[in-house]
Structure formats: structure tokens, C-alpha cells
Motif scaffolding. Structure first.
Motif, PDB file in Angstrom:
ATOM      1  N   SER A 107       0.843  -1.203   0.000  1.00 28.33           N
ATOM      2  CA  SER A 107       0.000   0.000   0.000  1.00 28.33           C
ATOM      3  C   SER A 107       0.871   1.244   0.000  1.00 28.33           C
ATOM      4  O   SER A 107       2.080   1.174   0.298  1.00 28.33           O
ATOM      5  N   GLY A 108       0.248   2.372  -0.267  1.00 29.42           N
ATOM      6  CA  GLY A 108       0.980   3.638  -0.251  1.00 29.42           C
ATOM      7  C   GLY A 108       1.579   3.915   1.115  1.00 29.42           C
ATOM      8  O   GLY A 108       2.747   4.300   1.228  1.00 29.42           O
ATOM      9  N   ALA A 109       0.781   3.720   2.157  1.00 30.45           N
ATOM     10  CA  ALA A 109       1.267   4.003   3.518  1.00 30.45           C
ATOM     11  C   ALA A 109       2.498   3.153   3.842  1.00 30.45           C
ATOM     12  O   ALA A 109       3.474   3.641   4.423  1.00 30.45           O
ATOM     13  N   GLU A 110       2.443   1.903   3.455  1.00 26.94           N
ATOM     14  CA  GLU A 110       3.558   1.002   3.748  1.00 26.94           C
ATOM     15  C   GLU A 110       4.829   1.449   3.002  1.00 26.94           C
ATOM     16  O   GLU A 110       5.941   1.357   3.535  1.00 26.94           O
ATOM     17  N   VAL A 242      10.057  11.785  -2.463  1.00 23.19           N
ATOM     18  CA  VAL A 242       8.882  12.326  -3.147  1.00 23.19           C
ATOM     19  C   VAL A 242       7.786  11.267  -3.162  1.00 23.19           C
ATOM     20  O   VAL A 242       8.016  10.133  -3.579  1.00 23.19           O
ATOM     21  N   ASP A 243       6.613  11.668  -2.664  1.00 22.42           N
ATOM     22  CA  ASP A 243       5.470  10.756  -2.606  1.00 22.42           C
ATOM     23  C   ASP A 243       4.652  10.930  -3.883  1.00 22.42           C
ATOM     24  O   ASP A 243       3.923  11.910  -4.047  1.00 22.42           O
ATOM     25  N   GLU A 244       4.796   9.961  -4.793  1.00 23.87           N
ATOM     26  CA  GLU A 244       4.059  10.001  -6.078  1.00 23.87           C
ATOM     27  C   GLU A 244       2.958   8.934  -6.076  1.00 23.87           C
ATOM     28  O   GLU A 244       2.582   8.420  -7.136  1.00 23.87           O
ATOM     29  N   VAL A 245       2.477   8.610  -4.881  1.00 26.71           N
ATOM     30  CA  VAL A 245       1.441   7.572  -4.789  1.00 26.71           C
ATOM     31  C   VAL A 245       0.230   7.948  -5.647  1.00 26.71           C
ATOM     32  O   VAL A 245      -0.312   7.104  -6.377  1.00 26.71           O
ATOM     33  N   GLN A 246      -0.184   9.200  -5.585  1.00 26.41           N
ATOM     34  CA  GLN A 246      -1.372   9.605  -6.345  1.00 26.41           C
ATOM     35  C   GLN A 246      -1.009  10.271  -7.676  1.00 26.41           C
ATOM     36  O   GLN A 246      -1.731  10.149  -8.660  1.00 26.41           O
ATOM     37  N   THR A 247       0.113  10.986  -7.705  1.00 25.60           N
ATOM     38  CA  THR A 247       0.496  11.714  -8.918  1.00 25.60           C
ATOM     39  C   THR A 247       1.178  10.804  -9.953  1.00 25.60           C
ATOM     40  O   THR A 247       1.242  11.169 -11.128  1.00 25.60           O
ATOM     41  N   ALA A 271       2.388   3.931  -5.840  1.00 27.36           N
ATOM     42  CA  ALA A 271       1.390   2.869  -5.611  1.00 27.36           C
ATOM     43  C   ALA A 271       0.242   3.093  -6.607  1.00 27.36           C
ATOM     44  O   ALA A 271       0.486   3.272  -7.797  1.00 27.36           O
ATOM     45  N   LYS A 272      -0.989   3.089  -6.120  1.00 23.00           N
ATOM     46  CA  LYS A 272      -2.204   3.387  -6.877  1.00 23.00           C
ATOM     47  C   LYS A 272      -2.184   2.898  -8.333  1.00 23.00           C
ATOM     48  O   LYS A 272      -2.320   1.725  -8.570  1.00 23.00           O
ATOM     49  N   SER A 273      -1.973   3.799  -9.313  1.00 22.90           N
ATOM     50  CA  SER A 273      -2.154   3.385 -10.713  1.00 22.90           C
ATOM     51  C   SER A 273      -1.089   2.429 -11.221  1.00 22.90           C
ATOM     52  O   SER A 273      -1.126   2.004 -12.380  1.00 22.90           O
TER      53      SER A 273
HETATM   54  N1  PLP Z   1       0.407   9.003  -0.282  1.00 21.60           N
HETATM   55  C1  PLP Z   1      -0.468   9.674  -1.050  1.00 21.60           C
HETATM   56  C2  PLP Z   1       0.000  10.887  -1.791  1.00 21.60           C
HETATM   57  C3  PLP Z   1      -1.788   9.247  -1.171  1.00 21.60           C
HETATM   58  O1  PLP Z   1      -2.644   9.921  -1.951  1.00 21.60           O
HETATM   59  C4  PLP Z   1      -2.178   8.087  -0.469  1.00 21.60           C
HETATM   60  C5  PLP Z   1      -3.564   7.598  -0.575  1.00 21.60           C
HETATM   61  O2  PLP Z   1      -4.468   8.265  -0.997  1.00 21.60           O
HETATM   62  C6  PLP Z   1      -1.242   7.420   0.319  1.00 21.60           C
HETATM   63  C7  PLP Z   1       0.045   7.891   0.384  1.00 21.60           C
HETATM   64  C8  PLP Z   1      -1.624   6.181   1.086  1.00 21.60           C
HETATM   65  O3  PLP Z   1      -1.875   5.143   0.219  1.00 21.60           O
HETATM   66  P1  PLP Z   1      -2.678   3.844   0.726  1.00 21.60           P
HETATM   67  O4  PLP Z   1      -4.089   4.275   0.936  1.00 21.60           O
HETATM   68  O5  PLP Z   1      -2.501   2.875  -0.383  1.00 21.60           O
HETATM   69  O6  PLP Z   1      -2.028   3.415   1.988  1.00 21.60           O
END
Ligand code: PLP
Length: 440
Positions: A107-110, A242-247, A271-273
Motif C-alpha cells: 500500500s501507499g502508507a507502507e 517524493v510521494d508520487e502515490v497519487q500523482t 502505488a495506486k495506478s
Molecule cells: N500518499 C499519497 C500521496 C496518497 O494519496 C495516499 C492515498 O491516498 C497514500 C500515500 C496512502 O496510500 P494507501 O491508501 O494505499 O495506503
């Protein structure tokens, strides 16, 4: 005994918020069908996970092939090629030609938590600098790095220490009181001030930033601000994360948003996409940051599961092969033009239109002068969209931002249809607001 959720129908806790009580039954491309047979254009895409749309045939085919071969061993028990292949692919695709490593998680958080573990281990330092308005996930360290008490944080503390927070460069609500056209990105000095007031540069392990806020409401960090973080990290020896989980993966008009600023982070979180809805995330970055960590220091039971790896490899083929970042720029321009018309029509309510590529957000306010957030209208708009047959999410620390997270494979006709529905829903929402105002 289990307690009923807010619907009173299931054992799911009410704390798990849902956009709607309607139940999803089927989805394909840009469309979702509910159990009552109603159809919705999807401008939410599972909170930005479906750049390739629902059930992309190439992703499904890869997953089916994988299901017939291997579902799980745990990479730490018996490794498999697809994990290594995906890491190699991500190393090639991420900015920076230096030697890299990549770690896969769920997951993104992990991924955020692991990036900070790596930064701390590599620097031997404790502190993390992050930004107001950020969202980095719901596990305790990630939540400690997140700003939004009303929903995400209330009641879950205490949060981990050594987290220091400075204002995000949120131009519409400039933290140093300037206007974007003439500001010279003065907010950069907040970074230096943080080193003077909050955390000594020699104790700083990492600076963590989203190049464009996701859950925080779509504000875009000016590129010189990202460059200033790069310089600060070079000077102090801190790791730029840099957190590109959503971008990430095309939505902003480039594969990764940070590329547009010409910045090479030390670690990138994604993560995500990445895998079209299959759970997987990654930390990719400088090899030397990973290489000093003791064997066994990183891992997890499901991280980089073979099915998710197969989905991710196929997803990347679609995103790169079909040039979805380029398409995101074109679709973003179409949406922006239409939204500007809405801004002209409702100048008092639609305060700011912003975003990179197709990751657009509209900030809803009670009037343009005071810029007071108007979450009631943003909520009413999103709910009216449901009745029009459109899934649309709100965002922002005050919940007053409406944002679009479209599937990048959407046809021009479906995009137009979605914008029509969004426009009708806006009319309905504004009319309902006017009725409330009349009766109060
Ligand atoms: N970082 C960003 C920028 C996010 O948008 C999100 C989730 O929306 C996360 C981290 C956390 O991702 P996850 O919900 O998969 O743990």
C-alpha cells in the motif's frame, strides 16, 4: 457481537466512510454499474488507481496467466522473476540515472513508512520534515505525517516523534501572503526557517513531499520550491523523498510529476495506478541508501505478490505503450477549458482551478474575496453527481475541493458526457444551496 455500520445492514464499521451506499456490481473501462443496474462514469477511479480504466484486457490477460502459474510464495521465502523484472522496470522509468534499488510493498502508507526507515537507516538521523495539507496514509507513522484532524487523525494519537511540519506552498492560500504572479516563490524561506526553528540540518533524515497534493486538495508545489528542497537535501545530507502515490503513472501529464520540475529525488514512493487496482506499492531510489541496511531489515509477507507484479508489468506496458501521460495532458486541457466556463458562470463559488495534466481540482468557496471554504457545496456537488450517474470525489483539509481522477483511457465522447453530468450536478448543487440560503 458485531455492531451495524451506518447503513445498519452489515458488520463494517461506520468509521469507514463511503461516497455512497449504492453497491458496485460490475465495471469496464470508464464505467461502473451498481447492483440496481444504474451506470456511472467513473471520475474517481478508486481514488486514482485506475489510469488504465477498469479491467483493462491486457492487465486481465496477464493476471489470468499468472493465476495459472504461481499466486504466492512470499518473496523472502522463494523469490520469483516477476518481482525482479518489475523492480528493473521501475528503476528504468524513474528519474535519475544513478544506481538504484527498488522494494515492493502492498500500500501507499507502507511504502511511505519504508522510505523513511531507509532514510533513517542510511543517514543515522531521526528527523523528518513534511508539509501541512499532506496525506501520506493511515498507518501510525504515515498518519503522523498527514494533516487533517477532523477525519483522519482525531483519537488515534499519540503520533511518532521527530516529525516537523512546514506549510505547503499552497498558492491560493499563500503561507507567506503573496500572489503567485509576483511572489518569486518566497515560501522557499520557510524551509530555511524550519532548520533554524524546528530541526537542526544535521538531525534531518528526510524531507517528504507530494509534488501535487492529492487528498489535501490539488495544490501544486511550484517547481522552484521542489528544486529548493533538492538543494536543501544536498546541503544537509538529508534524503529527498517524493510521494508520487497519487500523482504517479501519467495522471499529471508526465510519468512522474516531479520530472516536470527537473528534480531527481533520492527516493520515490509509488502505488495506486501502478497495477490497475491490484494492491502493490514501491520505494525506488539510490542504491547506496538501501545497501547499508541489515539483511532482513526490509520485507513483508505479501509485498510484491506475483499476481500484483503481473498486473503492474502489464499496466506499465499500457501506460507507456499508449502514451497515457501525453493523453493526460490533452484530456486535462479539455477539462480545464470546460471548468473555466463554470468559473465564469459561478465566480462567487469556484475560487481556484488548479492541477497538473488531468489531475485537476476546483476549490469551492463562499465568496472569492474572503476565500472562505464552502464544503457544503462541494459535498452537494459530489452527491448530485451520483444522481447524474457520475462518481466524483471531494478533497482538501476543509473538504471544500472537488477533484477529478479520470481513467486516462477514457474516450473523448465519455469525457464530454462526464463533464456534461458534472455541469448539471453543479447547477443542481448551487440551486439547492440557494434554497437553503433562502430559508435561513
Ligand atoms: N500518499 C499519497 C500521496 C496518497 O494519496 C495516499 C492515498 O491516498 C497514500 C500515500 C496512502 O496510500 P494507501 O491508501 O494505499 O495506503
Amino acid at each position: 457481537m458485531s455492531r451495524p455500520n451506518h447503513n445498519g445492514k452489515t458488520g463494517v464499521p461506520r468509521a469507514l466512510a463511503t461516497l455512497t451506499d449504492r453497491l458496485a456490481a460490475h465495471a469496464e473501462g470508464a464505467w461502473v454499474t451498481d447492483t440496481a443496474g444504474r451506470t456511472y462514469l467513473d471520475f474517481a477511479t478508486g481514488i486514482g488507481t485506475l489510469a488504465t480504466g477498469h479491467r483493462h484486457p491486457k492487465v486481465l490477460a496477464a493476471v489470468r496467466r499468472q493465476l495459472d502459474r504461481l499466486v504466492h510464495t512470499c518473496y523472502s521465502v522463494m523469490p520469483y522473476e516477476s518481482y525482479q523484472e518489475l523492480v528493473g522496470r521501475l528503476i528504468d522509468l524513474t528519474p535519475g540515472s544513478f544506481p538504484k534499488r527498488g522494494l515492493l510493498l502492498n500500500s501507499g502508507a507502507e511504502a511511505v513508512e519504508n522510505a523513511l526507515k531507509i532514510a533513517r537507516a542510511a543517514t543515522g538521523r531521526p528527523a523528518v520534515l513534511c508539509f501541512e495539507g499532506a496525506f501520506h496514509g493511515r498507518t501510525l507513522l504515515a498518519l503522523g505525517l498527514t494533516s487533517k484532524t477532523s477525519t483522519y487523525k482525531r483519537g488515534f494519537g499519540p503520533y511518532p516523534g521527530e516529525i516537523y511540519r512546514v506549510p505547503y506552498p499552497y498558492c491560493y492560500r499563500c503561507p507567506v501572503g503573496r500572489e503567485p504572479a509576483t511572489c518569486s516563490v518566497d515560501c522557499r524561506r520557510l524551509l530555511e526557517e524550519a532548520l533554524a526553528t524546528h530541526v537542526d540540518g544535521r538531525a534531518l533524515a528526510a524531507v517528504l513531499i507530494e509534488p501535487q497534493l492529492g487528498e489535501g486538495g490539488g495544490a501544486v508545489a511550484p517547481f522552484p520550491f521542489l528544486q529548493a528542497i533538492r538543494e536543501l537535501c544536498d546541503r544537509t545530507g538529508a534524503v529527498m523523498v517524493v510521494d508520487e502515490v497519487q500523482t504517479g503513472f501519467g495522471r499529471t501529464g508526465s510519468l512522474f510529476a516531479v520530472e516536470q520540475a527537473g528534480v531527481e529525488p533520492d527516493l520515490m514512493v509509488m502505488a495506486k495506478s501502478l497495477a490497475s487496482g491490484f494492491p502493490i506499492s514501491a520505494v525506488v531510489g539510490r542504491a547506496e541508501l538501501f545497501d547499508g541496511i541489515q539483511v532482513g531489515g526490509l520485507g513483508g509477507t505479501y509485498g510484491g505478490n506475483p499476481v500484483s507484479c503481473a498486473a503492474a508489468l502489464a499496466t506499465l506496458e499500457v501506460i507507456v505503450g499508449q502514451r497515457l501521460p501525453e493523453r493526460a495532458r490533452r484530456l486535462g486541457a479539455v477539462m480545464r477549458r470546460r471548468m473555466q466556463l463554470w468559473q465564469e458562470r459561478y465566480p462567487e463559488y469556484l475560487g481556484d482551478l488548479r492541477g497538473l495534466g488531468a489531475m485537476l481540482a476546483l476549490e469551492v468557496v463562499s465568496d472569492r474575496q474572503t476565500r472562505r471554504p464552502l464544503p457544503a457545496l462541494a459535498r452537494a456537488w459530489s452527491q448530485a453527481c451520483l444522481d447524474e450517474g457520475l462518481l466524483l470525489l471531494t478533497a482538501g483539509v476543509h473538504g471544500n475541493v472537488v477533484r477529478v481522477l479520470i481513467p486516462l483511457i477514457i474516450s473523448d465522447a465519455d469525457l464530454n458526457e462526464g463533464l456534461e453530468r458534472m455541469e448539471r450536478a453543479l447547477e443542481t448543487a448551487v440551486a439547492s444551496l440557494a434554497r437553503v440560503e433562502e430559508t435561513t
